[in-house]
Design an enzyme around this catalytic site. Structure first.
Site, PDB file in Angstrom:
ATOM      1  N   VAL A   1       0.828  -1.039  -0.026  1.00 55.97           N
ATOM      2  CA  VAL A   1       0.084   0.068  -0.129  1.00 55.97           C
ATOM      3  C   VAL A   1       0.770   1.201   0.119  1.00 55.97           C
ATOM      4  O   VAL A   1       0.557   2.293  -0.759  1.00 55.97           O
ATOM      5  CB  VAL A   1      -0.931   0.066   1.254  1.00 55.97           C
ATOM      6  CG1 VAL A   1      -1.842   1.127   1.190  1.00 55.97           C
ATOM      7  CG2 VAL A   1      -1.779  -1.273   1.022  1.00 55.97           C
TER       8      VAL A   1
ATOM      9  N   LYS B   1     -13.458  -5.361   9.277  1.00 57.27           N
ATOM     10  CA  LYS B   1     -13.930  -4.516   8.326  1.00 57.27           C
ATOM     11  C   LYS B   1     -15.414  -4.186   8.813  1.00 57.27           C
ATOM     12  O   LYS B   1     -16.166  -3.243   8.768  1.00 57.27           O
ATOM     13  CB  LYS B   1     -13.810  -5.103   7.059  1.00 57.27           C
ATOM     14  CG  LYS B   1     -12.362  -4.983   6.564  1.00 57.27           C
ATOM     15  CD  LYS B   1     -12.368  -5.772   5.307  1.00 57.27           C
ATOM     16  CE  LYS B   1     -10.920  -5.947   4.665  1.00 57.27           C
ATOM     17  NZ  LYS B   1     -10.881  -6.732   3.977  1.00 57.27           N
TER      18      LYS B   1
HETATM   19  N1  LIG Z   1      -2.370  -4.988   0.649  1.00 58.04           N
HETATM   20  C1  LIG Z   1      -3.669  -4.636   0.493  1.00 58.04           C
HETATM   21  O1  LIG Z   1      -4.327  -4.805  -0.571  1.00 58.04           O
HETATM   22  C2  LIG Z   1      -4.349  -3.753   1.689  1.00 58.04           C
HETATM   23  C3  LIG Z   1      -5.649  -3.499   1.297  1.00 58.04           C
HETATM   24  C4  LIG Z   1      -6.355  -2.880   2.252  1.00 58.04           C
HETATM   25  C5  LIG Z   1      -5.573  -2.411   3.531  1.00 58.04           C
HETATM   26  N2  LIG Z   1      -4.621  -2.948   3.700  1.00 58.04           N
HETATM   27  C6  LIG Z   1      -3.862  -2.464   5.062  1.00 58.04           C
HETATM   28  O2  LIG Z   1      -2.858  -1.698   4.595  1.00 58.04           O
HETATM   29  C7  LIG Z   1      -1.863  -1.814   5.512  1.00 58.04           C
HETATM   30  C8  LIG Z   1      -0.499  -2.242   5.140  1.00 58.04           C
HETATM   31  O3  LIG Z   1      -0.604  -3.322   4.415  1.00 58.04           O
HETATM   32  P1  LIG Z   1       0.441  -3.746   3.346  1.00 58.04           P
HETATM   33  O4  LIG Z   1      -0.308  -4.858   2.214  1.00 58.04           O
HETATM   34  O5  LIG Z   1       0.925  -2.682   2.542  1.00 58.04           O
HETATM   35  O6  LIG Z   1       1.623  -4.409   3.942  1.00 58.04           O
HETATM   36  P2  LIG Z   1       2.973  -5.021   3.672  1.00 58.04           P
HETATM   37  O7  LIG Z   1       3.166  -4.831   2.265  1.00 58.04           O
HETATM   38  O8  LIG Z   1       3.379  -6.177   4.527  1.00 58.04           O
HETATM   39  O9  LIG Z   1       3.685  -3.587   4.147  1.00 58.04           O
HETATM   40  C9  LIG Z   1       4.228  -3.339   5.447  1.00 58.04           C
HETATM   41  C10 LIG Z   1       5.121  -2.331   5.499  1.00 58.04           C
HETATM   42  O10 LIG Z   1       5.498  -1.704   6.567  1.00 58.04           O
HETATM   43  C11 LIG Z   1       6.758  -1.645   7.026  1.00 58.04           C
HETATM   44  N3  LIG Z   1       6.847  -2.034   8.475  1.00 58.04           N
HETATM   45  C12 LIG Z   1       6.479  -2.988   9.047  1.00 58.04           C
HETATM   46  N4  LIG Z   1       6.923  -2.938  10.497  1.00 58.04           N
HETATM   47  C13 LIG Z   1       7.597  -1.737  10.793  1.00 58.04           C
HETATM   48  C14 LIG Z   1       7.901  -1.087  11.685  1.00 58.04           C
HETATM   49  N5  LIG Z   1       8.025  -1.628  12.809  1.00 58.04           N
HETATM   50  N6  LIG Z   1       8.343   0.268  11.654  1.00 58.04           N
HETATM   51  C15 LIG Z   1       8.269   0.748  10.195  1.00 58.04           C
HETATM   52  N7  LIG Z   1       7.940   0.151   9.339  1.00 58.04           N
HETATM   53  C16 LIG Z   1       7.504  -0.907   9.569  1.00 58.04           C
HETATM   54  C17 LIG Z   1       7.453  -2.897   6.227  1.00 58.04           C
HETATM   55  O11 LIG Z   1       8.895  -2.545   6.103  1.00 58.04           O
HETATM   56  P3  LIG Z   1       9.640  -3.505   5.155  1.00 58.04           P
HETATM   57  O12 LIG Z   1       9.110  -3.132   3.812  1.00 58.04           O
HETATM   58  O13 LIG Z   1      11.074  -2.791   5.553  1.00 58.04           O
HETATM   59  O14 LIG Z   1       9.629  -4.768   5.565  1.00 58.04           O
HETATM   60  C18 LIG Z   1       6.516  -2.740   4.924  1.00 58.04           C
HETATM   61  O15 LIG Z   1       7.098  -1.580   4.071  1.00 58.04           O
HETATM   62  C19 LIG Z   1      -2.309  -2.914   6.664  1.00 58.04           C
HETATM   63  O16 LIG Z   1      -3.053  -2.361   7.735  1.00 58.04           O
HETATM   64  C20 LIG Z   1      -3.217  -3.642   5.675  1.00 58.04           C
HETATM   65  O17 LIG Z   1      -4.240  -4.311   6.427  1.00 58.04           O
HETATM   66  C21 LIG Z   1      -3.758  -3.603   2.941  1.00 58.04           C
END
Ligand SMILES: NC(=O)c1ccc[n+]([C@@H]2O[C@H](COP(=O)([O-])OP(=O)(O)OC[C@H]3O[C@@H](n4cnc5c(N)ncnc54)[C@H](OP(=O)(O)O)[C@@H]3O)[C@@H](O)[C@H]2O)c1
Length: 447
Positions: A35, A227
């Site tokens: 995201v 949700k």
């Molecule tokens: N993916 C979707 O389609 C989607 C849809 C709706 C809502 N969401 C929500 O959006 C949010 C993010 O999802 P995502 O899919 O983008 O997750 P993701 O791909 O796993 O990315 C998470 C990011 O957070 C970073 N991170 C993790 N722990 C951290 C910390 N302690 N300090 C700083 N950064 C940290 C990670 O860093 P690194 O990259 O360095 O590991 C990564 O860049 C979640 O709440 C999810 O539920 C996601």
């Protein structure tokens, strides 16, 4: 006749806007995963249009993630980097914090709380955080006079929060029902199309990247419950309360149930449903038999959809991608545009109908599908019918397709609307009959 005066070019004076361009909204972005990187890409791709809609530029000025060396497909070299995401909140050159890390413990809640405490608005896509801590964080946001915005937390690219608050703001909502988890919808769609078993299709979904290595949050219904708790709070003006949501996942759905559902004119979907009843608000996530002609039955694959019922609008269906970089970034940027425009965004805690009780699933009344595996011998059906009658559960139909005297056969029945607690008592006793070989399976039917 005097010659007509020559047209004179208008004297061009720079507009006040051009002389004082509105300062950019400066965003601190935590999380550069699917995201977060998606937001950076979309802001860059549609910069001019977004600026025009927002009335000023939206700029990411600082970021945080875990691994600074990771290649992310976006250039973050010119941005301030924080090892500790919570420090974004302390950066005086950050106006808004976007929390795109995820999780309801650790860094994400710490960052959101720190930002609100500092009087900075927050944009988040984190439904787990909102479902568990939304009521508290909403209160904090209100106390500090800033917004916590969360369009991206529910149904990805579908602007359902805005629809409820703005486009449908004149309605008294009676019911919300939706496919809120793309992974479950993909698995159920594939099971129906191919006749394959749950585990088999789940493994395929994992290989395709539609399901996490640990699929528990999705498959057991918790992601949809997060949700739904948020949606119900917005629609009914109640505090967000995950504990008020009944949650049941899709692990126990078998190809046999899907086959019977087809025969009966239904499709099985994992629905999140919130209903206004005479006693209060029911919130439940469970596999549901939906009439095959209803819009939700026709939503296949990873798409999400929400049906909203309100007294004025009657019924409205929103459908679209519930996840993914582009759709989720689209929702995050919609919130950033609102903040750039200076719109005041309401939080959860602005209860419009305080006093509405949460109604337990035991009080739910509705029709149900029940499947039993029984020994094919005389008297079995009579025993089952007697147990149902004792609890005043009235049968609508019964199907027993195969006859194999002495062996196990499925018997399927549907009930007229019955009270959940009564049906469960009856099924508890039916499950103990010597001729019933497996615990009865029940799937609620939505009318
Ligand atoms: N993916 C979707 O389609 C989607 C849809 C709706 C809502 N969401 C929500 O959006 C949010 C993010 O999802 P995502 O899919 O983008 O997750 P993701 O791909 O796993 O990315 C998470 C990011 O957070 C970073 N991170 C993790 N722990 C951290 C910390 N302690 N300090 C700083 N950064 C940290 C990670 O860093 P690194 O990259 O360095 O590991 C990564 O860049 C979640 O709440 C999810 O539920 C996601």
């Amino acid at each position: 006749m005097a010659p007509a005066p020559l047209p004179t070019a208008p004297i061009s004076t720079p507009s006040t806007e051009a002389m004082n361009p509105r300062p950019a909204l400066r965003v601190g972005l935590a999380g550069l995963g699917t995201v977060g990187a998606g937001v950076l890409r979309l802001l860059a791709a549609n910069r001019a249009a977004i600026e025009q809609r927002a009335g000023r530029p939206i700029e990411i000025v600082a970021v945080s993630a875990r691994d600074r060396s990771r290649e992310r497909g976006v250039d973050v070299s010119g941005l301030r980097w924080y090892e500790n995401a919570a420090d974004l909140a302390e950066d005086n050159a950050v106006d808004v914090v976007a929390e795109l890390i995820g999780g309801d413990q650790g860094t994400a809640p710490a960052l959101v709380e720190a930002a609100l405490m500092r009087g900075k608005p927050v944009v988040t896509a984190n439904k787990a955080l909102l479902a568990r801590h939304g009521a508290r964080l909403g209160k904090l946001a209100e106390a500090k006079g800033v917004a916590i915005a969360f369009e991206a937390a529910v149904a990805g690219g579908i602007p359902v929060i805005k629809a409820l608050r703005e486009g449908l703001g004149g309605n008294r909502f009676t019911r919300l029902s939706g496919i809120l988890n793309g992974t479950c919808n993909f698995v159920l769609s594939q099971m129906r199309e191919t006749g394959r078993a749950f585990e088999d299709v789940l493994a395929e979904a994992q290989a395709l990247g539609y399901a996490e290595a640990d699929p528990t949050l999705d498959i057991d219904g918790w992601d949809a419950a997060h949700k739904l708790a948020v949606l119900a709070a917005v629609a009914f003006g109640i505090p967000v309360d995950l504990d008020a949501v009944y949650v049941e996942g899709i692990r126990h759905i078998s190809p046999l149930d899907i086959e019977y559902a087809d025969d009966l004119g239904y499709r099985i979907k994992l629905l999140g449903t919130a209903v206004r009843t005479e006693r209060g608000i029911e919130q439940r996530v469970h596999p549901t038999m939906v009439p095959a002609t209803e819009p939700l039955a026709l939503v296949e694959g990873v798409d999400n959809a929400v049906v909203i019922e309100g007294d004025a609008v009657n019924r409205l269906v929103l459908q679209g991608p519930g996840a993914g970089a582009g759709p989720t970034a689209s929702a995050v940027i919609a919130d950033l545009i609102d903040l750039a425009q200076g719109r005041r965004l309401p939080s959860f805690t602005e209860a419009t109908e305080s006093g509405l009780q949460a109604v337990s699933i035991a009080e739910h009344a509705g029709p149900c599908y029940v499947r039993l595996m029984v020994l094919d011998q005389p008297g079995v059906i009579a025993d089952v019918a007697a147990e149902l009658r004792n609890e005043r559960v009235s049968m609508e139909a019964m199907i027993q397709r195969r006859n194999h005297p002495g062996s196990a056969v499925p018997v399927v029945l549907t009930t007229h609307p019955s009270q959940e607690a009564a049906l469960r008592r009856a099924l508890g006793r039916i499950g103990q009959l010597g001729t019933v070989l497996e615990p009865p399976r029940m799937i609620r039917i939505e009318p």
